[in-house]
Design a protein around this motif. Sequence first.
Motif, mmCIF file in Angstrom:
data_model
loop_
_atom_site.group_PDB
_atom_site.id
_atom_site.type_symbol
_atom_site.label_atom_id
_atom_site.label_comp_id
_atom_site.label_asym_id
_atom_site.label_seq_id
_atom_site.Cartn_x
_atom_site.Cartn_y
_atom_site.Cartn_z
ATOM 1 N N GLN A 12 19.547 31.269 13.810
ATOM 2 C CA GLN A 12 19.405 32.682 13.457
ATOM 3 C C GLN A 12 17.991 33.084 13.034
ATOM 4 O O GLN A 12 17.781 34.204 12.581
ATOM 5 C CB GLN A 12 20.415 33.086 12.373
ATOM 6 N N LYS A 13 16.995 32.208 13.165
ATOM 7 C CA LYS A 13 15.606 32.561 12.868
ATOM 8 C C LYS A 13 14.891 32.801 14.193
ATOM 9 O O LYS A 13 14.882 31.938 15.063
ATOM 10 C CB LYS A 13 14.918 31.460 12.074
ATOM 11 N N THR A 14 14.293 33.983 14.334
ATOM 12 C CA THR A 14 13.643 34.373 15.575
ATOM 13 C C THR A 14 12.138 34.494 15.338
ATOM 14 O O THR A 14 11.714 35.151 14.388
ATOM 15 C CB THR A 14 14.207 35.717 16.076
ATOM 16 N N VAL A 15 11.350 33.847 16.216
ATOM 17 C CA VAL A 15 9.900 33.791 16.029
ATOM 18 C C VAL A 15 9.186 34.048 17.353
ATOM 19 O O VAL A 15 9.620 33.582 18.406
ATOM 20 C CB VAL A 15 9.474 32.407 15.483
ATOM 21 N N SER A 16 8.063 34.780 17.277
ATOM 22 C CA SER A 16 7.146 34.966 18.401
ATOM 23 C C SER A 16 5.835 34.290 18.027
ATOM 24 O O SER A 16 5.406 34.362 16.873
ATOM 25 C CB SER A 16 6.858 36.450 18.633
ATOM 26 N N ALA A 17 5.192 33.657 19.022
ATOM 27 C CA ALA A 17 3.937 32.971 18.719
ATOM 28 C C ALA A 17 3.028 32.933 19.938
ATOM 29 O O ALA A 17 3.484 33.050 21.073
ATOM 30 C CB ALA A 17 4.215 31.546 18.252
ATOM 31 N N ASP A 36 16.295 38.765 12.112
ATOM 32 C CA ASP A 36 17.250 37.718 12.496
ATOM 33 C C ASP A 36 18.174 38.134 13.635
ATOM 34 O O ASP A 36 18.693 37.286 14.354
ATOM 35 C CB ASP A 36 18.099 37.297 11.291
ATOM 36 N N GLU A 37 18.379 39.426 13.823
ATOM 37 C CA GLU A 37 19.241 39.900 14.906
ATOM 38 C C GLU A 37 18.507 39.981 16.243
ATOM 39 O O GLU A 37 19.123 40.203 17.281
ATOM 40 C CB GLU A 37 19.835 41.275 14.572
ATOM 41 N N ALA A 38 17.194 39.818 16.248
ATOM 42 C CA ALA A 38 16.416 39.905 17.489
ATOM 43 C C ALA A 38 16.815 38.782 18.440
ATOM 44 O O ALA A 38 17.132 37.671 18.016
ATOM 45 C CB ALA A 38 14.927 39.819 17.181
ATOM 46 N N THR A 39 16.792 39.082 19.725
ATOM 47 C CA THR A 39 17.144 38.078 20.729
ATOM 48 C C THR A 39 15.924 37.234 21.082
ATOM 49 O O THR A 39 14.782 37.619 20.812
ATOM 50 C CB THR A 39 17.654 38.749 22.017
ATOM 51 N N VAL A 40 16.169 36.105 21.713
ATOM 52 C CA VAL A 40 15.068 35.251 22.157
ATOM 53 C C VAL A 40 14.243 35.969 23.222
ATOM 54 O O VAL A 40 13.033 35.775 23.317
ATOM 55 C CB VAL A 40 15.580 33.881 22.651
ATOM 56 N N TYR A 41 14.873 36.842 24.004
ATOM 57 C CA TYR A 41 14.152 37.597 25.034
ATOM 58 C C TYR A 41 13.162 38.567 24.388
ATOM 59 O O TYR A 41 12.032 38.709 24.852
ATOM 60 C CB TYR A 41 15.131 38.345 25.940
ATOM 61 N N LEU A 42 13.581 39.208 23.315
ATOM 62 C CA LEU A 42 12.677 40.086 22.583
ATOM 63 C C LEU A 42 11.527 39.275 21.983
ATOM 64 O O LEU A 42 10.378 39.707 21.997
ATOM 65 C CB LEU A 42 13.426 40.838 21.482
ATOM 66 N N ALA A 43 11.825 38.088 21.481
ATOM 67 C CA ALA A 43 10.786 37.225 20.911
ATOM 68 C C ALA A 43 9.761 36.845 21.971
ATOM 69 O O ALA A 43 8.553 36.834 21.708
ATOM 70 C CB ALA A 43 11.415 35.975 20.300
ATOM 71 N N GLU A 44 10.221 36.537 23.184
ATOM 72 C CA GLU A 44 9.309 36.198 24.287
ATOM 73 C C GLU A 44 8.400 37.385 24.618
ATOM 74 O O GLU A 44 7.187 37.231 24.754
ATOM 75 C CB GLU A 44 10.096 35.782 25.531
#
Length: 68
Positions: A12-17, A36-44
Amino acid sequence: MKIYTDGSKMEQKTVSAFVVFQDGKQILHMSVRLNDEATVYLAELNAIDLAVEHVLEHSYVKVDIITD
């Protein structure tokens, strides 16, 4: 100059880098924790956006942005 981007979501931890390399040496690493509700696609997508913002802020001339 090469910039590598990534987004991830684990437990449930979402990170962009993104990481910046110049002449084969890492010169910058930046990461941002998202909601925490952000999707992995949004993180990408956010990681790519952060990298592009960094390029524009520093007026780099030739940059390769590598993403997955």
